[in-house]
Design a protein around this motif. Sequence first.
Motif, mmCIF file in Angstrom:
data_model
loop_
_atom_site.group_PDB
_atom_site.id
_atom_site.type_symbol
_atom_site.label_atom_id
_atom_site.label_comp_id
_atom_site.label_asym_id
_atom_site.label_seq_id
_atom_site.Cartn_x
_atom_site.Cartn_y
_atom_site.Cartn_z
ATOM 1 N N SER A 30 1.180 -1.373 -0.018
ATOM 2 C CA SER A 30 0.347 -0.121 -0.129
ATOM 3 C C SER A 30 0.547 0.796 0.355
ATOM 4 O O SER A 30 0.245 2.475 -0.688
ATOM 5 N N ARG A 53 -2.057 4.428 -5.572
ATOM 6 C CA ARG A 53 -1.697 3.406 -4.513
ATOM 7 C C ARG A 53 -3.370 3.121 -3.438
ATOM 8 O O ARG A 53 -3.443 2.160 -3.333
ATOM 9 N N ASN A 54 -3.928 4.219 -3.904
ATOM 10 C CA ASN A 54 -5.292 3.817 -3.942
ATOM 11 C C ASN A 54 -6.323 3.145 -4.808
ATOM 12 O O ASN A 54 -7.475 3.307 -4.687
ATOM 13 N N ASN A 74 -4.832 -4.305 -1.512
ATOM 14 C CA ASN A 74 -3.549 -3.923 -0.611
ATOM 15 C C ASN A 74 -3.907 -4.604 0.388
ATOM 16 O O ASN A 74 -2.457 -5.646 0.931
#
Length: 124
Positions: A30, A53-54, A74
Amino acid sequence: QVLLVESGGGLVQAGASLRLSCAASGRTLSSYILGWFRRAPGKEREFVAAISRNSGSTEYGDSVAGRFTISRDNAKNTVYLQMNSLKPEDTAVYYCAADQGFSILTVTYGYDYWGQGTQVTVSS
């Protein structure tokens, strides 16, 4: 240090699908932008796809856009590459990579950690 291990490659016929996975150990994924690259015989390593990342942003190479989809989980520390409508020109070793930076990059030197690669072969 992040250890990345790809899996899911194989030999398929043109038009088939494959899903590649890349599992990480050592640190949580993550914290990283994640990407997939590939290297065909006799060619330079080529950008395939990347994801923020998201999972809010993704980018694709021109040759795979519309056929490949990158995703990440993640919680499982894993990134995936769903490859549909495979073509013989998709034959390559596929690598996942992790980048500690803040923007998606499509160049190899932007990535800090690399897996060993998994072979994908598409027959005509």
